[in-house]
Design a protein around this motif. Structure first.
Motif, short mmCIF file in Angstrom:
data_model
loop_
_atom_site.label_atom_id
_atom_site.label_comp_id
_atom_site.label_asym_id
_atom_site.label_seq_id
_atom_site.Cartn_x
_atom_site.Cartn_y
_atom_site.Cartn_z
N MET A 1 -11.93 -1.97 -7.45
CA MET A 1 -13.25 -1.28 -7.43
C MET A 1 -13.46 0.06 -7.20
N THR A 2 -12.56 0.85 -6.69
CA THR A 2 -12.47 2.25 -6.43
C THR A 2 -11.87 2.91 -7.68
N LEU A 3 -10.97 2.50 -8.33
CA LEU A 3 -10.55 3.13 -9.67
C LEU A 3 -11.31 3.26 -10.71
N PRO A 4 -12.16 2.05 -11.11
CA PRO A 4 -13.01 2.17 -12.25
C PRO A 4 -14.10 3.30 -12.03
N LEU A 5 -14.65 3.25 -10.63
CA LEU A 5 -15.63 4.10 -10.22
C LEU A 5 -15.25 5.49 -10.24
N ALA A 6 -14.02 5.57 -9.80
CA ALA A 6 -13.32 7.01 -9.81
C ALA A 6 -13.36 7.46 -11.12
N LEU A 7 -12.91 6.62 -12.13
CA LEU A 7 -12.63 7.17 -13.56
C LEU A 7 -14.01 7.58 -14.16
N LEU A 8 -14.94 6.66 -13.86
CA LEU A 8 -16.46 6.94 -14.27
C LEU A 8 -17.11 8.24 -13.56
N MET A 9 -16.84 8.61 -12.28
CA MET A 9 -17.19 9.67 -11.80
C MET A 9 -16.46 11.00 -12.43
N VAL A 10 -15.22 10.98 -12.66
CA VAL A 10 -14.77 12.06 -13.22
C VAL A 10 -15.26 12.23 -14.87
N VAL A 11 -15.28 11.27 -15.45
CA VAL A 11 -15.81 11.32 -16.69
C VAL A 11 -17.38 11.75 -16.80
N GLY A 12 -18.19 11.30 -15.79
CA GLY A 12 -19.50 11.82 -15.60
C GLY A 12 -19.67 13.36 -15.21
N GLY A 13 -18.85 13.53 -14.18
CA GLY A 13 -18.84 14.89 -13.98
C GLY A 13 -18.50 15.96 -14.90
N VAL A 14 -17.44 15.38 -15.86
CA VAL A 14 -16.98 16.56 -16.82
C VAL A 14 -18.00 16.67 -17.85
N LEU A 15 -18.67 15.48 -18.24
CA LEU A 15 -19.63 15.37 -19.21
C LEU A 15 -20.80 16.20 -18.69
N ALA A 16 -21.29 16.00 -17.36
CA ALA A 16 -22.55 16.73 -17.04
C ALA A 16 -22.15 18.35 -16.71
N TYR A 17 -20.96 18.73 -16.68
CA TYR A 17 -20.41 20.10 -16.61
C TYR A 17 -20.55 20.63 -17.79
N ARG A 18 -20.18 19.92 -18.99
CA ARG A 18 -20.21 20.36 -20.16
C ARG A 18 -21.84 20.61 -20.71
N ASP A 44 -14.09 6.10 4.79
CA ASP A 44 -13.50 4.84 4.20
C ASP A 44 -14.35 4.02 3.20
N ALA A 45 -15.62 4.47 3.30
CA ALA A 45 -16.53 3.72 2.19
C ALA A 45 -16.32 4.41 0.91
N THR A 46 -15.38 4.31 0.04
CA THR A 46 -15.05 5.03 -1.41
C THR A 46 -16.05 4.25 -2.28
N GLY A 47 -16.41 3.12 -2.34
CA GLY A 47 -17.14 2.68 -3.33
C GLY A 47 -18.62 3.39 -2.98
N PHE A 48 -19.24 3.14 -1.87
CA PHE A 48 -20.54 3.69 -1.75
C PHE A 48 -20.52 5.18 -1.87
N MET A 49 -19.58 5.96 -1.80
CA MET A 49 -19.49 7.42 -1.86
C MET A 49 -19.44 7.63 -3.32
N LEU A 50 -18.80 6.92 -4.11
CA LEU A 50 -18.63 7.36 -5.55
C LEU A 50 -19.85 6.76 -6.34
N ILE A 51 -20.50 5.88 -5.79
CA ILE A 51 -21.88 5.47 -6.51
C ILE A 51 -22.87 6.68 -5.89
N ALA A 52 -22.95 7.13 -4.90
CA ALA A 52 -23.67 8.14 -4.46
C ALA A 52 -23.44 9.24 -5.33
N GLY A 53 -22.16 9.77 -5.55
CA GLY A 53 -21.78 10.69 -6.12
C GLY A 53 -22.16 10.56 -7.78
N LEU A 54 -21.99 9.50 -8.40
CA LEU A 54 -22.58 9.52 -9.81
C LEU A 54 -24.07 9.66 -9.72
#
Length: 87
Positions: A1-18, A44-54
Motif C-alpha cells: 500500500m505504501t509504494l503505490p501511494l509514495a509513487l503517486l505522491m511523487v508524481v503528484g508533487g512533480v506535476l503540481a510543482y510544474r 509509523d502511519a505512512t499510508g495516512f501521511m501520504l494520503i494527507a500529503g496528496l
C-alpha cells in the motif's frame, strides 16, 4: 500500500510543482514535501501521511497563493444603529 501511494505522491508533487506558476506556491510545495519526508521518517502511519500529503499537494496546486496583497472591503462605513434604553 505504501509504494503505490509514495509513487503517486511523487508524481503528484512533480506535476503540481510544474503547473504552479507563482514562486510562493512552489516554495509552499517544497516546504510541504520537506515536512512530509520528515514526518514519514518519524511516524509509523505512512499510508495516512501520504494520503494527507496528496490532499495538501492538490490543494496547493489548485489554490495557488500569489504575491498580491489581499484587499478587503472597508466595512467601517456600515454602522449598526445604536439602541438606547428608554427605561
Amino acid at each position: 500500500m505504501t509504494l503505490p501511494l509514495a509513487l503517486l505522491m511523487v508524481v503528484g508533487g512533480v506535476l503540481a510543482y510544474r503547473v504552479t506558476p507563482a514562486r510562493a506556491g512552489r516554495d509552499l510545495l517544497l516546504a510541504l514535501a520537506a515536512g512530509l519526508v520528515a514526518s514519514l521518517l518519524v511516524n509509523d502511519a505512512t499510508g495516512f501521511m501520504l494520503i494527507a500529503g496528496l490532499g495538501c499537494t492538490s490543494a496547493v496546486a489548485r489554490f495557488t497563493p500569489t504575491g498580491a496583497p489581499i484587499r478587503l472591503a472597508v466595512l467601517s462605513r456600515l454602522r449598526a444603529p445604536l439602541r438606547t434604553a428608554d427605561r
